[in-house]
Design a protein around this motif. Structure first.
Motif, PDB file in Angstrom:
ATOM      1  N   UNK A  68       0.836  -1.208   0.000  1.00 49.80           N
ATOM      2  CA  UNK A  68       0.000   0.000   0.000  1.00 49.80           C
ATOM      3  C   UNK A  68       0.860   1.243   0.000  1.00 49.80           C
ATOM      4  N   UNK A  69       0.323   2.308  -0.610  1.00 47.86           N
ATOM      5  CA  UNK A  69       1.096   3.497  -0.948  1.00 47.86           C
ATOM      6  C   UNK A  69       0.911   4.648   0.020  1.00 47.86           C
ATOM      7  N   UNK A  70      -0.092   4.595   0.876  1.00 46.55           N
ATOM      8  CA  UNK A  70      -0.445   5.778   1.661  1.00 46.55           C
ATOM      9  C   UNK A  70       0.309   5.841   2.979  1.00 46.55           C
ATOM     10  N   UNK A  71       0.425   7.052   3.508  1.00 48.82           N
ATOM     11  CA  UNK A  71       1.038   7.284   4.814  1.00 48.82           C
ATOM     12  C   UNK A  71       0.051   8.019   5.715  1.00 48.82           C
ATOM     13  N   UNK A  72       0.214   7.829   7.018  1.00 49.78           N
ATOM     14  CA  UNK A  72      -0.616   8.521   7.985  1.00 49.78           C
ATOM     15  C   UNK A  72      -0.319  10.020   7.947  1.00 49.78           C
ATOM     16  N   UNK A  73      -1.289  10.825   8.368  1.00 53.13           N
ATOM     17  CA  UNK A  73      -1.120  12.276   8.310  1.00 53.13           C
ATOM     18  C   UNK A  73      -2.164  12.924   9.212  1.00 53.13           C
ATOM     19  N   UNK A  74      -2.411  14.210   8.984  1.00 52.93           N
ATOM     20  CA  UNK A  74      -3.366  14.977   9.765  1.00 52.93           C
ATOM     21  C   UNK A  74      -4.218  15.827   8.826  1.00 52.93           C
ATOM     22  N   UNK A  75      -5.379  16.251   9.302  1.00 57.89           N
ATOM     23  CA  UNK A  75      -6.192  17.241   8.613  1.00 57.89           C
ATOM     24  C   UNK A  75      -6.335  18.489   9.483  1.00 57.89           C
ATOM     25  N   UNK A  76      -6.352  19.650   8.854  1.00 59.96           N
ATOM     26  CA  UNK A  76      -6.771  20.858   9.561  1.00 59.96           C
ATOM     27  C   UNK A  76      -8.245  20.694   9.937  1.00 59.96           C
ATOM     28  N   UNK A  77      -8.539  20.886  11.225  1.00 57.65           N
ATOM     29  CA  UNK A  77      -9.911  20.697  11.702  1.00 57.65           C
ATOM     30  C   UNK A  77     -10.540  21.996  12.221  1.00 57.65           C
ATOM     31  N   UNK A  78      -9.686  22.903  12.738  1.00 58.24           N
ATOM     32  CA  UNK A  78     -10.217  24.140  13.312  1.00 58.24           C
ATOM     33  C   UNK A  78      -9.100  25.173  13.357  1.00 58.24           C
ATOM     34  N   UNK A  79      -9.419  26.402  13.001  1.00 58.02           N
ATOM     35  CA  UNK A  79      -8.460  27.503  13.042  1.00 58.02           C
ATOM     36  C   UNK A  79      -8.982  28.540  14.026  1.00 58.02           C
ATOM     37  N   UNK A  80      -8.199  28.859  15.047  1.00 57.76           N
ATOM     38  CA  UNK A  80      -8.636  29.834  16.046  1.00 57.76           C
ATOM     39  C   UNK A  80      -8.517  31.253  15.493  1.00 57.76           C
ATOM     40  N   UNK A  81      -9.162  32.190  16.145  1.00 57.82           N
ATOM     41  CA  UNK A  81      -9.100  33.580  15.690  1.00 57.82           C
ATOM     42  C   UNK A  81      -7.688  34.135  15.814  1.00 57.82           C
ATOM     43  N   UNK A  82      -6.875  33.530  16.700  1.00 58.77           N
ATOM     44  CA  UNK A  82      -5.480  33.943  16.854  1.00 58.77           C
ATOM     45  C   UNK A  82      -4.545  33.307  15.823  1.00 58.77           C
ATOM     46  N   UNK A  83      -5.077  32.380  15.002  1.00 56.80           N
ATOM     47  CA  UNK A  83      -4.279  31.792  13.943  1.00 56.80           C
ATOM     48  C   UNK A  83      -3.640  30.454  14.263  1.00 56.80           C
ATOM     49  N   UNK A  84      -4.042  29.802  15.357  1.00 55.44           N
ATOM     50  CA  UNK A  84      -3.535  28.473  15.662  1.00 55.44           C
ATOM     51  C   UNK A  84      -4.428  27.413  15.013  1.00 55.44           C
ATOM     52  N   UNK A  85      -3.831  26.315  14.620  1.00 57.99           N
ATOM     53  CA  UNK A  85      -4.538  25.267  13.881  1.00 57.99           C
ATOM     54  C   UNK A  85      -4.648  24.015  14.743  1.00 57.99           C
ATOM     55  N   UNK A  86      -5.863  23.529  14.912  1.00 55.73           N
ATOM     56  CA  UNK A  86      -6.097  22.246  15.573  1.00 55.73           C
ATOM     57  C   UNK A  86      -6.402  21.196  14.501  1.00 55.73           C
ATOM     58  N   UNK A  87      -6.126  19.945  14.808  1.00 57.05           N
ATOM     59  CA  UNK A  87      -6.096  18.904  13.780  1.00 57.05           C
ATOM     60  C   UNK A  87      -6.967  17.707  14.159  1.00 57.05           C
TER      61      UNK A  87
END
Length: 359
Positions: A68-87
């Motif tokens: 199999x060709x795929x690798x584990x990763x993350x998705x952007x799930x939420x961006x705060x008003x201060x610019x931080x990204x939760x996944x």
């Protein structure tokens, strides 16, 4: 053994350093196809990106070798008003290793750099001194607002990979992210190369399958198994080396990098096919180890075995240290021995072999 040549190792570097997260495998699949194209007669792809090189496409008896060709990763799930990204996770990503890692966020505008931030040890108090979880890990892009993040092309659903590169450790080990299981794609490509260079004329159709979306439930293998309808499937994936600290051999088995391929026993594994692979290993003096699976193997073997009317399937695994981290580590000798075992199995396999238990 010297099975892997300089060209193959250069391909491995390119293939592993390229990001190909689950659902976004196409760039890696193109690298793989470009390498394997001289060794096959034709190829095809499916809607979701599984790529198949074919030798003897007109032969009625069909044999699959697969990774199999795929690798584990993350998705952007939420961006705060201060610019931080939760996944959120895309596959079995490990929150424990995320803090302080550099990341690449893949956007239509190209790669956006970021880091998984984490408070310093001497400022964490009882309230925030907790293990990393999806509730508290976050990515810092150096932005001060949600609008600045979005102006870079980052949005909910953008996919994220760790920024780590392939290396050779102590001249004996391949090490890096995504060896699970692009090292498998490399090994089956090398089998195709050996067949071509040794001018082997197979009496059956060989389908060299690099499947997508294994990390989220064997989905690519499920789709392609129904399309190919093979008679035999030999799957290669990674399994756990249990020699390093913190592994329990009683529950996880006694498996080691450097001691050869691992052959698995379990309901999805067809025993007559497994016996032929073992006989091949013994005859060719290829060392191997044994493992057992209580129910499913947890690999694409299960998808092929239970497809169509049932496909004789077997699993040849590569021992790997530190699975689902950025320092996955495998023995170069084991890699060559998996390639050799699959190759030797194929060249001895007669056409139209019937693996049924009762005839």
């Amino acid at each position: 053994m010297g099975i892997i040549n300089d060209s193959g190792e250069q391909f491995l570097h390119r293939y592993l350093n390229n990001a190909a997260p689950t659902g976004f495998e196409s760039s890696g699949q193109q690298i793989w196809l470009d390498y394997i194209r001289p060794y096959i007669h034709t190829y095809f792809t499916d809607t979701y990106g599984t790529t198949v090189g074919v030798i003897n496409p007109d032969a009625p008896y069909k044999v699959v070798i697969e990774a199999h060709a795929d690798e584990i990763s993350w998705f952007v799930n939420y961006i705060t008003k201060e610019g931080y990204v939760y996944v959120r996770k895309n596959g079995g990503s490990d929150t424990m290793i995320a803090p302080s890692k550099r990341v690449n966020i893949h956007t239509d505008n190209g790669i956006v750099k970021g880091v998984f931030g984490w408070p310093a040890i001497h400022v964490r108090d009882e309230e925030n001194d907790k293990a990393p979880t999806l509730k508290n890990i976050f990515i810092d892009l150096g932005c001060s607002s949600k609008e600045e993040v979005e102006a870079k092309g980052v949005h909910v659903g953008s996919v994220i990979t760790f920024e780590d590169e392939f290396m050779i450790l102590n001249e004996r080990y391949y090490c890096g992210r995504a060896l699970d299981n692009r090292i498998g794609g490399f090994m089956i490509a090398e089998v195709a190369r050996l067949l071509k260079e040794n001018n082997n004329q197979l009496p059956f159709g060989l389908y060299i399958v690099n499947a997508v979306q294994e990390e989220i439930g064997l989905r690519g293998a499920e789709m392609i198994a129904h399309r190919i309808k093979p008679d035999i499937a030999v799957i290669t994936d990674v399994c756990h080396d249990t020699q390093s600290p913190m592994y329990n051999k009683i529950t996880s088995g006694d498996l080691a990098c450097g001691k050869g391929p691992v052959l698995t026993y379990g309901p999805a594994v067809q025993n007559n096919l497994l016996r032929m692979i073992i006989d091949t290993a013994q005859r060719k003096e290829i060392p191997f180890q044994r493992a057992s699976a209580s129910r499913a193997t947890g690999t694409d073997t299960d998808a092929f075995a239970y497809s169509n009317s049932g496909v004789a399937s077997a699993l040849i695994s590569l021992p790997l240290k530190y699975m689902h981290t950025t320092v996955e580590t495998v023995s170069k000798t084991d890699v060559e021995q998996v390639i050799q075992l699959i190759y030797e199995f194929l060249v001895q396999l007669p056409a139209d072999h019937d693996f049924r238990y009762m005839k």
